[in-house]
Each structure stands twice: as C-alpha cells, then as structure tokens.
Design a protein around this motif. Structure first.
Motif, PDB file in Angstrom:
ATOM      1  N   ILE A   1      -6.932  10.643  -8.939  1.00 18.85           N
ATOM      2  CA  ILE A   1      -7.723  11.451  -8.017  1.00 18.85           C
ATOM      3  C   ILE A   1      -6.773  12.090  -7.021  1.00 18.85           C
ATOM      4  CG2 ILE A   1      -9.476  11.407  -6.197  1.00 18.85           C
ATOM      5  CD1 ILE A   1     -10.741   9.046  -7.593  1.00 18.85           C
ATOM      6  N   ARG A   2      -6.970  13.374  -6.764  1.00 16.43           N
ATOM      7  CA  ARG A   2      -6.228  14.027  -5.686  1.00 16.43           C
ATOM      8  C   ARG A   2      -7.227  14.548  -4.670  1.00 16.43           C
ATOM      9  NH1 ARG A   2      -5.819  19.746  -6.003  1.00 16.43           N
ATOM     10  NH2 ARG A   2      -6.768  20.612  -7.884  1.00 16.43           N
ATOM     11  N   PHE A   3      -6.736  14.957  -3.521  1.00 17.75           N
ATOM     12  CA  PHE A   3      -7.626  15.387  -2.438  1.00 17.75           C
ATOM     13  C   PHE A   3      -7.411  16.866  -2.150  1.00 17.75           C
ATOM     14  CE2 PHE A   3      -9.652  11.567  -0.793  1.00 17.75           C
ATOM     15  CZ  PHE A   3      -8.949  10.581  -1.477  1.00 17.75           C
ATOM     16  N   SER A   4      -8.494  17.554  -1.918  1.00 16.57           N
ATOM     17  CA  SER A   4      -8.425  18.963  -1.549  1.00 16.57           C
ATOM     18  C   SER A   4      -8.014  19.085  -0.093  1.00 16.57           C
ATOM     19  CB  SER A   4      -9.785  19.626  -1.763  1.00 16.57           C
ATOM     20  OG  SER A   4     -10.726  19.087  -0.846  1.00 16.57           O
ATOM     21  N   ASN A   5      -7.792  20.329   0.365  1.00 19.06           N
ATOM     22  CA  ASN A   5      -7.426  20.560   1.763  1.00 19.06           C
ATOM     23  C   ASN A   5      -8.516  20.102   2.722  1.00 19.06           C
ATOM     24  OD1 ASN A   5      -5.010  21.680   0.964  1.00 19.06           O
ATOM     25  ND2 ASN A   5      -5.827  23.772   0.880  1.00 19.06           N
TER      26      ASN A   5
ATOM     27  N   PRO B   1       0.840  -1.210   0.000  1.00 18.01           N
ATOM     28  CA  PRO B   1       0.000   0.000   0.000  1.00 18.01           C
ATOM     29  C   PRO B   1       0.872   1.257   0.000  1.00 18.01           C
ATOM     30  CG  PRO B   1       0.053  -0.968   2.192  1.00 18.01           C
ATOM     31  CD  PRO B   1       0.793  -1.926   1.290  1.00 18.01           C
ATOM     32  N   ILE B   2       0.637   2.138  -0.978  1.00 17.51           N
ATOM     33  CA  ILE B   2       1.399   3.381  -1.073  1.00 17.51           C
ATOM     34  C   ILE B   2       0.531   4.563  -0.692  1.00 17.51           C
ATOM     35  CG2 ILE B   2       2.744   4.872  -2.585  1.00 17.51           C
ATOM     36  CD1 ILE B   2       3.526   2.489  -4.199  1.00 17.51           C
ATOM     37  N   LEU B   3      -0.565   4.747  -1.444  1.00 15.40           N
ATOM     38  CA  LEU B   3      -1.523   5.795  -1.127  1.00 15.40           C
ATOM     39  C   LEU B   3      -2.856   5.144  -0.775  1.00 15.40           C
ATOM     40  CD1 LEU B   3      -0.767   8.427  -3.919  1.00 15.40           C
ATOM     41  CD2 LEU B   3       0.119   8.343  -1.587  1.00 15.40           C
ATOM     42  N   PRO B   4      -3.501   5.569   0.305  1.00 17.59           N
ATOM     43  CA  PRO B   4      -4.726   4.887   0.752  1.00 17.59           C
ATOM     44  C   PRO B   4      -5.869   4.972  -0.250  1.00 17.59           C
ATOM     45  CG  PRO B   4      -4.358   6.929   1.980  1.00 17.59           C
ATOM     46  CD  PRO B   4      -3.124   6.671   1.201  1.00 17.59           C
TER      47      PRO B   4
ATOM     48  N   SER C   1      16.173  14.075  -0.989  1.00 15.78           N
ATOM     49  CA  SER C   1      15.219  13.360  -1.824  1.00 15.78           C
ATOM     50  C   SER C   1      14.134  12.709  -0.970  1.00 15.78           C
ATOM     51  CB  SER C   1      15.942  12.295  -2.658  1.00 15.78           C
ATOM     52  OG  SER C   1      15.041  11.547  -3.431  1.00 15.78           O
ATOM     53  N   SER C   2      14.527  12.142   0.171  1.00 18.36           N
ATOM     54  CA  SER C   2      13.565  11.531   1.080  1.00 18.36           C
ATOM     55  C   SER C   2      12.599  12.577   1.635  1.00 18.36           C
ATOM     56  CB  SER C   2      14.306  10.828   2.221  1.00 18.36           C
ATOM     57  OG  SER C   2      13.410  10.246   3.135  1.00 18.36           O
ATOM     58  N   MET C   3      13.116  13.775   1.936  1.00 13.56           N
ATOM     59  CA  MET C   3      12.246  14.857   2.415  1.00 13.56           C
ATOM     60  C   MET C   3      11.215  15.246   1.354  1.00 13.56           C
ATOM     61  SD  MET C   3      15.013  17.344   4.324  1.00 13.56           S
ATOM     62  CE  MET C   3      13.803  18.608   4.690  1.00 13.56           C
ATOM     63  N   ALA C   4      11.640  15.292   0.084  1.00 16.73           N
ATOM     64  CA  ALA C   4      10.716  15.631  -0.997  1.00 16.73           C
ATOM     65  C   ALA C   4       9.631  14.567  -1.130  1.00 16.73           C
ATOM     66  CB  ALA C   4      11.485  15.799  -2.306  1.00 16.73           C
ATOM     67  N   LEU C   5      10.025  13.291  -1.016  1.00 15.38           N
ATOM     68  CA  LEU C   5       9.036  12.209  -1.069  1.00 15.38           C
ATOM     69  C   LEU C   5       8.047  12.308   0.092  1.00 15.38           C
ATOM     70  CD1 LEU C   5      10.944   8.960  -2.152  1.00 15.38           C
ATOM     71  CD2 LEU C   5       8.925   9.941  -3.246  1.00 15.38           C
ATOM     72  N   GLU C   6       8.563  12.607   1.274  1.00 17.90           N
ATOM     73  CA  GLU C   6       7.681  12.748   2.436  1.00 17.90           C
ATOM     74  C   GLU C   6       6.681  13.887   2.218  1.00 17.90           C
ATOM     75  OE1 GLU C   6      10.360  13.327   5.647  1.00 17.90           O
ATOM     76  OE2 GLU C   6      10.861  11.200   5.863  1.00 17.90           O
ATOM     77  N   SER C   7       7.133  15.000   1.616  1.00 26.24           N
ATOM     78  CA  SER C   7       6.224  16.112   1.334  1.00 26.24           C
ATOM     79  C   SER C   7       5.130  15.690   0.364  1.00 26.24           C
ATOM     80  CB  SER C   7       7.008  17.300   0.756  1.00 26.24           C
ATOM     81  OG  SER C   7       7.947  17.786   1.678  1.00 26.24           O
ATOM     82  N   PHE C   8       5.516  14.893  -0.647  1.00 28.82           N
ATOM     83  CA  PHE C   8       4.540  14.418  -1.623  1.00 28.82           C
ATOM     84  C   PHE C   8       3.496  13.517  -0.949  1.00 28.82           C
ATOM     85  CE2 PHE C   8       3.656  10.575  -4.223  1.00 28.82           C
ATOM     86  CZ  PHE C   8       2.676  11.126  -5.044  1.00 28.82           C
ATOM     87  N   PHE C   9       3.946  12.574  -0.143  1.00 32.47           N
ATOM     88  CA  PHE C   9       3.004  11.665   0.520  1.00 32.47           C
ATOM     89  C   PHE C   9       2.114  12.416   1.502  1.00 32.47           C
ATOM     90  CE2 PHE C   9       5.809   8.368  -1.089  1.00 32.47           C
ATOM     91  CZ  PHE C   9       4.923   7.345  -1.375  1.00 32.47           C
ATOM     92  N   LEU C  10       2.683  13.410   2.184  1.00 31.90           N
ATOM     93  CA  LEU C  10       1.886  14.207   3.103  1.00 31.90           C
ATOM     94  C   LEU C  10       0.792  14.962   2.348  1.00 31.90           C
ATOM     95  CD1 LEU C  10       1.554  15.140   6.053  1.00 31.90           C
ATOM     96  CD2 LEU C  10       3.108  17.038   5.517  1.00 31.90           C
TER      97      LEU C  10
ATOM     98  N   GLN D   1      -0.622  13.955  -0.274  1.00 33.34           N
ATOM     99  CA  GLN D   1      -1.604  12.969  -0.713  1.00 33.34           C
ATOM    100  C   GLN D   1      -2.346  12.331   0.458  1.00 33.34           C
ATOM    101  OE1 GLN D   1      -2.328  12.177  -3.991  1.00 33.34           O
ATOM    102  NE2 GLN D   1      -0.963  13.840  -4.600  1.00 33.34           N
ATOM    103  N   GLY D   2      -2.097  12.814   1.663  1.00 34.52           N
ATOM    104  CA  GLY D   2      -2.790  12.289   2.829  1.00 34.52           C
ATOM    105  C   GLY D   2      -2.249  10.953   3.292  1.00 34.52           C
ATOM    106  N   ALA D   3      -0.954  10.704   3.087  1.00 37.59           N
ATOM    107  CA  ALA D   3      -0.344   9.423   3.462  1.00 37.59           C
ATOM    108  C   ALA D   3       1.019   9.688   4.074  1.00 37.59           C
ATOM    109  CB  ALA D   3      -0.237   8.508   2.246  1.00 37.59           C
ATOM    110  N   THR D   4       1.699   8.618   4.454  1.00 38.80           N
ATOM    111  CA  THR D   4       3.056   8.714   4.978  1.00 38.80           C
ATOM    112  C   THR D   4       3.980   7.840   4.136  1.00 38.80           C
ATOM    113  OG1 THR D   4       2.629   6.906   6.536  1.00 38.80           O
ATOM    114  CG2 THR D   4       2.302   9.173   7.339  1.00 38.80           C
ATOM    115  N   LEU D   5       5.269   8.176   4.175  1.00 37.37           N
ATOM    116  CA  LEU D   5       6.270   7.405   3.430  1.00 37.37           C
ATOM    117  C   LEU D   5       6.527   6.097   4.166  1.00 37.37           C
ATOM    118  CD1 LEU D   5       8.308   7.232   1.105  1.00 37.37           C
ATOM    119  CD2 LEU D   5       9.928   8.499   2.529  1.00 37.37           C
TER     120      LEU D   5
END
Length: 550
Positions: free
Chosen positions: A246-250, A50-53, A288-297, A299-303
C-alpha cells in the motif's frame, strides 16, 4: 564488469556457434562461471523494528549494498589512474543501495565513482610530497575520451551530477580540478537538458579537506547536501511495489498497488576524490542516506536510528573492501562513517593504514598489477586458448584470406627529429620552421615526434628535481610553428598528445587533430642511462655531497 571474460572468451565463442539444444546441454554442465569483483553485504532489520507506520508484518526487512568494480581499466592505486582512449576510468565502481520490506516494497539507489577522467599519472613515493601528479596529455587530445566516458554514463543512467572532492589547497589536486572543470565546460552534454529540465551534465566542487577542518571536523561534510539537493530531488530513486503493498497519496489516502514500478531513478551522482576511496566513500554514504530519507518522507515516515546505524555500517564495510582492492588497506576515516565521530582508536588505525599503504604501494603493487593484467589478458606475450571448432575455423581462415575485400590499410607519415639546445632558453617565439617544416608538400605528417637534448643545465638541483617550465616553453614553440603553417595552408591543426622529460632530455609528440580518434593506448616510460659514465658519476657525487654533506 566481468573479470574473467578473457579466460572464458574461447568457451563463449564456441558456445555462440552451437544450436539452441546444444547450448542448453552445455549450460547444464555449469562449466561457465562469471566473476565480478567488489563488495556485497546484507543486514537484517527485525520485524520488531518499526520502519513504515502503515506496514504491519511478521517478517524482517533487509538492507543491502552491492558494489561492482569495472575490469576495463583495472589496477592498483599508482599503476592505474585517469582515463583511457575508450573512455574507461580507473577504480570505476557502481554501488547500489537496496532496501526490501515485506510484503513487497523495494527501494534502490545507484551511484558511481571513478578516477578523474583525464590522462594523468602519479608516481609512488615514501612521502606524500614525493607522489607527484603528471597530466600526460593536452586538453585537445583528451576531450574525445572525456566525451566518450560521459556519453556512456548518460546512455546508462541519464543525467549526471559530478561531485568533485579534490582539494584546492594542494597544487597538484587543484590542477586536476581545473582541467576537469575545463572539460566539463566543453562537453556537449553540458549544453543539453534532460528530464525535469535538469542539465545532463552538471558539477559541484566540494573541497572536502578545507570544509572538514576546524572543530566540526568530518561532521561538516554534510554541508555538501545543500549543493546537491536539487539534483537529488530531480533524480528520484527506484521504487517497486507488489499487489499486497500500500502506498499513500498526497492527501494521505491509502492506495493499493498492483505489481508495478512506481518510480525510476533518472540520473546518477558521479563522485571522485584523488583515489576515489576515503573521501568518496564518505560522501557517497551521505548521498545514499539522503535518498533513503527521501523515500521514507514519501512514505510518510522518517529514517529511524536503527536503519541509519545499519546503513552506516554497510557503507563503512563497503569503503574498507573497495580500498583493500585498490590501495591494499581499509579506508581511512571509516571510523567516522561507522560511528559518526572520530575516536583516538580510529585516528591510530588511520595512521597504521597510511603506513601500510606506503609499503604496499612501493613493494607489493607491481606484483599485484601483473597478476591483474594476467587475469585480464593484457600482457604482451599472452595468447588465448584455441578450441578446435572445424566449421568456425574454416570460415575464419577464408575470411582472413579475403580480408582485402572488406578491409584496407593506410600508410601514415611520421616526422621525427632531435635537437641539442645546449641549455638555451630561447622562449616560445623562436622560429623552428626551417627545422620542422622544410618541405612538407601536400602530404602533412600525421605525427611529429620531437626530441630535445640538454634543455636544462645538468646541475645537481635539476637532477634531484627537474624544472618542467623549459620543456613547456619548447612545447609551445613547436606547437606554434606547426599550427601557424597549418592555418596558412588550411589544414587540420596539431595538438600535443604526450610529452615526457628526464632531466635534460625531453620528447614531445604532436598529432594532427583529425586523426586523434584513431590513436589508442598511448603509454610512456623513462629509463635512466648515460653515454658518459664519468660525467654522470661526477654529477652524482656532487648530488651526494649536497644531500649528505660530510
């Protein structure tokens, strides 16, 4: 980035003169091959992970790293350092982290690394202390190339955040950092603002060796996160989504997306250590890991640990590959990048790599450098292949014949002289006007090449380790004399372009500031010779007796 541009240039030139149909016919033969150098690898993330819920898919995702090394100042570790007059730096690499997730979400983040962008060299040696760093140009003669480098980065990426990992505990690295800091302060980009009110050029100095000492070891390297978090938020990252994503709004509302670019990266981190290998790769992994964490955050998920493990593996492989290109071995401390901790096996592997580097740098790199120069067409006796092209050859011949109609030549005045100072230490206040400026008139020399002999006493200690302080005193005396005259007559000042010393002999070259941009490819070399064999032999005998006493 194209490594075979010299080899295929005649074909590209020939192709540029063809009609569209002829170009298509030539391209269909697939005779033109473009070569890049660096690293590329992809790891698959199974659909079961599971990557994004909110993503439910039967297809796997992929995580990739692509590194592209520049060919514009290419070379091996001790043969290619610093910057050139066109703003190109050694070991310049653009690295991109790409995450693709079905049905069509693409994340991308770009970073760059490159040598400290000033003119400096480093000699090889069997011991780390013997690898002395020599800054070969003055600050005034360096700033134009420094500005070219960062203006090119700003044009390509937007805002730049420099992450300098050089150590303040080592005098040579500390000197490089001080000069780097001075040039950043003088840069025009330092005074301008980019998007989101971010400075176009800012810097963070993180003494990697000092910060990672103690019980925490390399784990303390994550302290750099706090220093760069502001720019990380401001730069964002690249994100695109297709119509089925699909993306999620605030507010957490699901929003279907058309095929579009959602975000653009608005800046870049430029990371460097001394070689831009071991420390640099480790910190780039963190960024690079910080950028990935920002992306997952977003998207409403965690790395998750599965993605993080693959990410660390790719960055460790990337560090090894780039280190083999530049230094001849894999990267040091890659065990920590790969596993998050240093093991005994990793420490032993680093010791082996260090010994291998010493051998490669002293015995193999010259041949490797010559091969690189041959590939890139940089040898002095190289000539490109000429393809017979009647129409173009006729036009080129006529252009050469009429060159005087659209080009011009200009004579320059060069002052040269040498002075045997007989080991005297007269200080920077000595007046050299009678020697350097007897009768200048209105036509000032563009270049002063001033030679000194016997600036130090020829003792065994000076031969083994020459003290540069006397040379710098004479440099200051020459510069003071030239610029005092320039100020009194209202002409451009002179700056130190380059200086060199071999025991008691020294050469300093001053150039008028208004012609600095016209000077390129300044190189220097020393050759140990002697007009008095007997005195040299006696001196060497004395040195031998002191170093190897009977």
């Amino acid at each position: 980035m194209l490594w075979n541009s010299y080899m295929i240039h005649p074909l590209l030139l020939f192709r540029s003169h063809l009609s569209p149909s002829e170009k298509q016919q030539l391209d269909s033969c697939q005779i033109l091959t473009c070569v890049i150098r660096g690293f590329s690898s992809t790891l698959t993330i199974p659909a079961s992970v599971p990557i994004l819920p909110h993503l439910k898919t039967r297809y796997p995702s992929t995580l990739s790293i692509i590194s592209r090394q520049s060919s514009r100042r290419a070379g091996t570790r001790f043969n290619s350092r610093g910057i050139d007059d066109d703003g190109n730096v050694a070991n310049y690499v653009e690295t991109e982290t790409v995450l693709w997730m079905p049905p069509g979400i693409t994340f991308s983040y770009v970073q760059v690394r490159g040598s400290v962008p000033i003119f400096w060299e480093q000699a090889t040696g069997f011991l780390p202390g013997q690898q002395k760093i020599d800054v070969t140009r003055s600050s005034e003669a360096t700033q134009h190339a420094f500005d070219k480098h960062f203006e090119g980065l700003e044009l390509e990426y937007g805002a730049i955040h420099v992450v300098n990992l050089l150590s303040e505990l080592k005098p040579a690295e500390s000197e490089l950092s001080a000069k780097y800091r001075e040039h950043i302060r003088k840069s025009p980009l330092n005074q301008r603002k980019g998007l989101s009110d971010h400075a176009l050029l800012r810097a963070t100095e993180f003494d990697f060796h000092a910060e990672t000492r103690g019980p925490l070891g390399y784990g303390a390297s994550t302290l750099v996160k706090h220093e760069i978090s502001h720019s990380m938020d401001g730069f964002a990252f690249f994100l695109s989504e297709n119509g089925s994503a699909i993306r999620f709004s605030n507010e957490g509302q699901a929003l279907p997306m058309g095929s579009s670019t959602v975000l653009q990266q608005e800046g870049v981190f430029r990371t460097n250590c001394l070689d831009c290998l071991d420390r640099t790769n480790h910190v780039q992994n963190i960024i690079s890991s910080m950028a990935l964490e920002s992306f997952f955050l977003q998207q409403g998920a965690t790395l998750g640990p599965d993605v993080q493990l693959r990410h660390s593996t790719l960055w460790a492989d990337n560090g090894d590959a780039l280190s083999k290109i530049y230094a001849g071995t894999g990267a040091l401390k890659s065990s920590f990048t790969r596993h998050g901790k240093m093991s005994i096996a990793g420490a032993l592997a680093d010791a082996r790599k260090t010994a291998t580097r010493l051998y490669v740098n002293n015995f193999s790199d010259k041949a490797r450098q010559k091969t690189i120069d041959l590939l890139l067409g940089r040898l002095t006796d190289q000539r490109t292949v000429h393809l017979y092209d009647p129409v173009n050859d006729l036009v080129s011949t006529e252009l050469n014949r009429r060159a005087s109609e659209y080009s011009f030549t200009k004579s320059i005045k060069i002052w040269t002289g040498t002075f045997n100072v007989n080991g005297q230490h007269l200080g920077a206040d000595v007046d050299l006007t009678a020697w350097l400026l007897p009768e200048l008139g209105t036509n000032d020399p563009m270049i002063f090449a001033v030679g000194f002999q016997e600036i130090v006493t020829l003792s065994p200690q000076q031969i083994m380790s020459t003290d540069p302080s006397t040379r710098k005193t004479w440099e200051a005396a020459v510069g003071k004399c030239l610029n005092s005259s320039a100020r009194s007559r209202g002409t451009a000042k002179y700056v130190l372009l380059r200086s060199g010393q071999l025991v008691g002999a020294a050469l300093v070259v001053f150039v008028r500031e208004d012609v600095l941009k016209e000077i390129k490819n300044v190189e220097g070399s020393v050759k140990k010779v002697s007009d008095n064999f007997e005195s040299t032999a006696a001196c060497l005998t004395s040195v031998t007796r002191q170093v190897f006493p009977v």
